[in-house]
Design a protein around this motif. Sequence first.
Motif, PDB file in Angstrom:
ATOM      1  N   VAL A  51      -1.781   9.417   4.919  1.00  0.00           N
ATOM      2  CA  VAL A  51      -2.447   9.389   3.615  1.00  0.00           C
ATOM      3  C   VAL A  51      -1.825   8.329   2.703  1.00  0.00           C
ATOM      4  CG1 VAL A  51      -3.078  10.793   1.631  1.00  0.00           C
ATOM      5  CG2 VAL A  51      -3.012  11.828   3.896  1.00  0.00           C
ATOM      6  N   TYR A  52      -0.504   8.321   2.572  1.00  0.00           N
ATOM      7  CA  TYR A  52       0.187   7.337   1.722  1.00  0.00           C
ATOM      8  C   TYR A  52       1.681   7.476   1.955  1.00  0.00           C
ATOM      9  CZ  TYR A  52       2.170  10.757  -1.485  1.00  0.00           C
ATOM     10  OH  TYR A  52       2.929  11.772  -2.012  1.00  0.00           O
ATOM     11  N   GLY A  53       2.469   6.659   1.215  1.00  0.00           N
ATOM     12  CA  GLY A  53       3.926   6.805   1.186  1.00  0.00           C
ATOM     13  C   GLY A  53       4.552   6.717   2.558  1.00  0.00           C
ATOM     14  N   ALA A 175       7.296  -5.014  -6.332  1.00  0.00           N
ATOM     15  CA  ALA A 175       6.800  -5.199  -4.960  1.00  0.00           C
ATOM     16  C   ALA A 175       6.186  -3.895  -4.482  1.00  0.00           C
ATOM     17  CB  ALA A 175       7.941  -5.611  -4.041  1.00  0.00           C
ATOM     18  N   GLY A 176       5.349  -4.015  -3.426  1.00  0.00           N
ATOM     19  CA  GLY A 176       4.727  -2.840  -2.826  1.00  0.00           C
ATOM     20  C   GLY A 176       3.398  -2.521  -3.481  1.00  0.00           C
ATOM     21  N   LEU A 177       2.302  -2.813  -2.743  1.00  0.00           N
ATOM     22  CA  LEU A 177       0.968  -2.492  -3.270  1.00  0.00           C
ATOM     23  C   LEU A 177       0.287  -1.467  -2.375  1.00  0.00           C
ATOM     24  CD1 LEU A 177      -0.261  -6.012  -4.471  1.00  0.00           C
ATOM     25  CD2 LEU A 177       0.586  -4.116  -5.849  1.00  0.00           C
ATOM     26  N   GLY A 179      -0.337   2.897  -1.487  1.00  0.00           N
ATOM     27  CA  GLY A 179      -1.098   3.952  -2.149  1.00  0.00           C
ATOM     28  C   GLY A 179      -0.649   4.227  -3.574  1.00  0.00           C
ATOM     29  N   MET A 180       0.657   4.295  -3.776  1.00  0.00           N
ATOM     30  CA  MET A 180       1.192   4.571  -5.112  1.00  0.00           C
ATOM     31  C   MET A 180       1.518   3.265  -5.842  1.00  0.00           C
ATOM     32  SD  MET A 180       1.672   7.907  -5.605  1.00  0.00           S
ATOM     33  CE  MET A 180      -0.008   8.014  -5.110  1.00  0.00           C
ATOM     34  N   GLY A 181       2.218   2.377  -5.115  1.00  0.00           N
ATOM     35  CA  GLY A 181       2.651   1.117  -5.714  1.00  0.00           C
ATOM     36  C   GLY A 181       1.481   0.273  -6.197  1.00  0.00           C
ATOM     37  N   ASP A 203      -3.880  -7.039   3.872  1.00  0.00           N
ATOM     38  CA  ASP A 203      -4.956  -6.044   3.771  1.00  0.00           C
ATOM     39  C   ASP A 203      -4.756  -5.135   2.565  1.00  0.00           C
ATOM     40  OD1 ASP A 203      -6.062  -7.050   6.001  1.00  0.00           O
ATOM     41  OD2 ASP A 203      -5.345  -5.459   7.358  1.00  0.00           O
ATOM     42  N   ARG A 204      -3.485  -4.778   2.312  1.00  0.00           N
ATOM     43  CA  ARG A 204      -3.202  -3.918   1.145  1.00  0.00           C
ATOM     44  C   ARG A 204      -3.535  -4.670  -0.142  1.00  0.00           C
ATOM     45  NH1 ARG A 204      -0.252   1.058   2.068  1.00  0.00           N
ATOM     46  NH2 ARG A 204       0.309   1.044   4.237  1.00  0.00           N
ATOM     47  N   ILE A 205      -3.209  -5.973  -0.160  1.00  0.00           N
ATOM     48  CA  ILE A 205      -3.523  -6.778  -1.353  1.00  0.00           C
ATOM     49  C   ILE A 205      -5.031  -6.775  -1.584  1.00  0.00           C
ATOM     50  CG2 ILE A 205      -3.563  -9.127  -2.280  1.00  0.00           C
ATOM     51  CD1 ILE A 205      -0.873  -9.637  -0.953  1.00  0.00           C
ATOM     52  N   HIS A 243       1.707 -12.721  -1.768  1.00  0.00           N
ATOM     53  CA  HIS A 243       1.778 -12.336  -0.359  1.00  0.00           C
ATOM     54  C   HIS A 243       3.109 -12.824   0.212  1.00  0.00           C
ATOM     55  CE1 HIS A 243       0.051 -12.700   3.938  1.00  0.00           C
ATOM     56  NE2 HIS A 243       0.632 -11.541   3.754  1.00  0.00           N
ATOM     57  N   MET A 244       4.115 -11.966   0.119  1.00  0.00           N
ATOM     58  CA  MET A 244       5.469 -12.395   0.473  1.00  0.00           C
ATOM     59  C   MET A 244       6.373 -11.168   0.580  1.00  0.00           C
ATOM     60  SD  MET A 244       7.615 -15.044  -1.860  1.00  0.00           S
ATOM     61  CE  MET A 244       7.753 -16.622  -1.110  1.00  0.00           C
ATOM     62  N   ASN A 245       7.420 -11.262   1.360  1.00  0.00           N
ATOM     63  CA  ASN A 245       8.406 -10.187   1.417  1.00  0.00           C
ATOM     64  C   ASN A 245       9.179 -10.134   0.087  1.00  0.00           C
ATOM     65  OD1 ASN A 245      11.130  -8.919   2.038  1.00  0.00           O
ATOM     66  ND2 ASN A 245       9.993  -8.532   3.934  1.00  0.00           N
ATOM     67  N   ALA A 246       9.466  -8.930  -0.380  1.00  0.00           N
ATOM     68  CA  ALA A 246      10.105  -8.769  -1.692  1.00  0.00           C
ATOM     69  C   ALA A 246      11.479  -9.440  -1.741  1.00  0.00           C
ATOM     70  CB  ALA A 246      10.247  -7.288  -2.013  1.00  0.00           C
ATOM     71  N   GLY A 504       9.924  14.224   0.207  1.00  0.00           N
ATOM     72  CA  GLY A 504       8.895  13.377  -0.402  1.00  0.00           C
ATOM     73  C   GLY A 504       9.510  12.338  -1.332  1.00  0.00           C
ATOM     74  N   GLY A 505       8.905  11.143  -1.346  1.00  0.00           N
ATOM     75  CA  GLY A 505       9.343  10.078  -2.254  1.00  0.00           C
ATOM     76  C   GLY A 505      10.574   9.347  -1.751  1.00  0.00           C
ATOM     77  N   VAL A 506      11.618  10.101  -1.409  1.00  0.00           N
ATOM     78  CA  VAL A 506      12.908   9.469  -1.155  1.00  0.00           C
ATOM     79  C   VAL A 506      13.415   9.653   0.278  1.00  0.00           C
ATOM     80  CG1 VAL A 506      13.793   9.373  -3.504  1.00  0.00           C
ATOM     81  CG2 VAL A 506      13.807  11.530  -2.296  1.00  0.00           C
TER      82      VAL A 506
END
Length: 569
Positions: A51-53, A175-177, A179-181, A203-205, A243-246, A504-506
């Motif tokens: 789903v996400y994360g 950075a990070g686009l 589900g949440m980001g 694809d996420r972008i 479009h690049m690594n953080a 979750g999250g962490v």
Amino acid sequence: IGTPSAQWEKYQGAPMGTEIECEGWRQEAALRMLNNNLDPEVGEKPEDLVVYGGTGRAARSWDAYDTILESLRTLEDDETLLVQSGKPVGRFTTHERAPRVLIANSNLVGKWDDWDHFHELESKGLIMYGQMTAGSWAYIGTQGIIQGTFETLAEAARQHFPDREGLRGTITVTAGLGGMGGAQPLAVTMNNGVCIAAEVDEDRIDRRLETDYCMEKTDDIDEALELAQAAAAEGDPLSVALHMNAAEMFDELREREFVPDIVTDQTSAHDELEGYYPAGYTVSESEELRQEDPETYVKESLDTMERHVEGILAMQERGAVAFEYGNNIRGQVEEHRNMDDAFDFPGFVPAYIRPLFCRGKGPFRWVALSGDESDIHRTDDAVKELFPEKEHLHRWIDLAQDQVSFQGLPSRVCWLGYQSGDDPDDLTERARFALRINDLVAEGEISAPVVVTRDHLDAGSVASPNRETEAMQDGSDAVADWPILNALLNTSAGADIVSVHDGGGVGIGNSLHTNNHVVLDGSSLAAEKARRVFTTDPGMGVIRHADAGYEEALEEAAESNVHVPMADA
Ligand code: NAD
């Protein structure tokens, strides 16, 4: 997990409308919410049940998914279904006021509570990573987190740029686009600012551009900087996906001596194997490496995280406001790379959110089970009518109506709290609003029941020492009795779905947290449940923070008649 279920292929999202497949709306709500999580418009990789994360899943396998649906369709109004890490394992006669579904995901006994044991059990098909809302069927897409991100950035603006009309004229780098980001660029522009967000997966972008969460994309950092600086100079809101690594982006920024106003990050750094991408590889090269040589993958991934955190710290040293956005990247490099200055920048909860938690405030969200957008528009009006004095809330509803696209079942999120006043008959903010929605359903102004749920990130529902309970003033960060009491209380109060998750999250072993759903079908039973759950649930936030000695929480308890026995005595 098997091959995608034919039922899922057929649904392609939640069933909508006023006809139901189950014996009652409570069971139907569970069935719709599970399918909504796996709507291709809502979930990130629903064909893998993700789903996400990172790898947060809604069901353990496609067989488990099919059996959950079958169980929900035949579940009676006095039965409760038990789901253990995404698999239905039992069903008992309880009673009408009890939850219809109880869920426990990813929980391990303390000594075994880490990713290694988790992966071993996962490979034997015995456990599932439920993230937060994925395994509790409460994920509603990026629209679910957007207000939290908007509020966090608004508070950052109030604290650091008080004269700027939100973030106007400032540049936020993140950075990070996923589900949440993916909510970050829109939350920045809603606060009038400019955002550059690095993301490795094109694809996420594209997904964020298609849904208007982000405005521009480029793979050229100089172009990103030019666009951002020009917009900031004009005071125009703008978001650019880079479009690049953080970690590579931070190296490039340092080389150019560019310092943003704010830096943060929402890559899935909580999971070094399946969430975070190492520098120097494309997405498909990374996936190959992950399959063929997971050990090297983990090493490269943690090396990249170290570079990434060094980049954030360097920006902070040069004057940027830095905070971690709940992905445990600091904890990861402290633990695996012995980086002792990793925690030199704060987490977003102690920096911006805790005062709200002290007042029992958190992400109250509601979903129109009809699928009809006008039902949500009616609730938008209702929330404004009910709280005419809350200008900030009105601004949020107007912005959301204008700029947030619905995904799957139409939904809305609003941070509401306790604040009932000192008359024992006074209702909390959350209960007042839930009862108003229930009345609108009863009066037929809303065409089908509405389900109210929340994020696990809430005032009294989480123990997560690197995030929600970081730096508690009494040192109680890792005490996990609170979320367990929260789940027990939600069950006693009669929520319709209650869940307890680990990690979750962490990441596994780093948090324990809970979720609830209440189905507002216009009945007096729903009103009774709503009145109880939306008093006790935010009330847990007040007592948890009062117990830790926070003045605001003690004040809220005194003003709102919340009993804290040791303070009352
Ligand atoms: P996700 O897995 O859907 O998305 C993560 C994104 O990060 C992916 O698009 C991935 O391609 C990208 N990414 C990974 N490594 C990268 C790198 N090195 N450089 C650039 N891009 C990279 O996850 P999500 O749902 O967006 O959640 C992101 C993180 O935030 C998770 O750790 C999650 O637990 C945490 N989280 C925070 C909150 C909050 O309220 N702050 C809420 C939920 C989740």
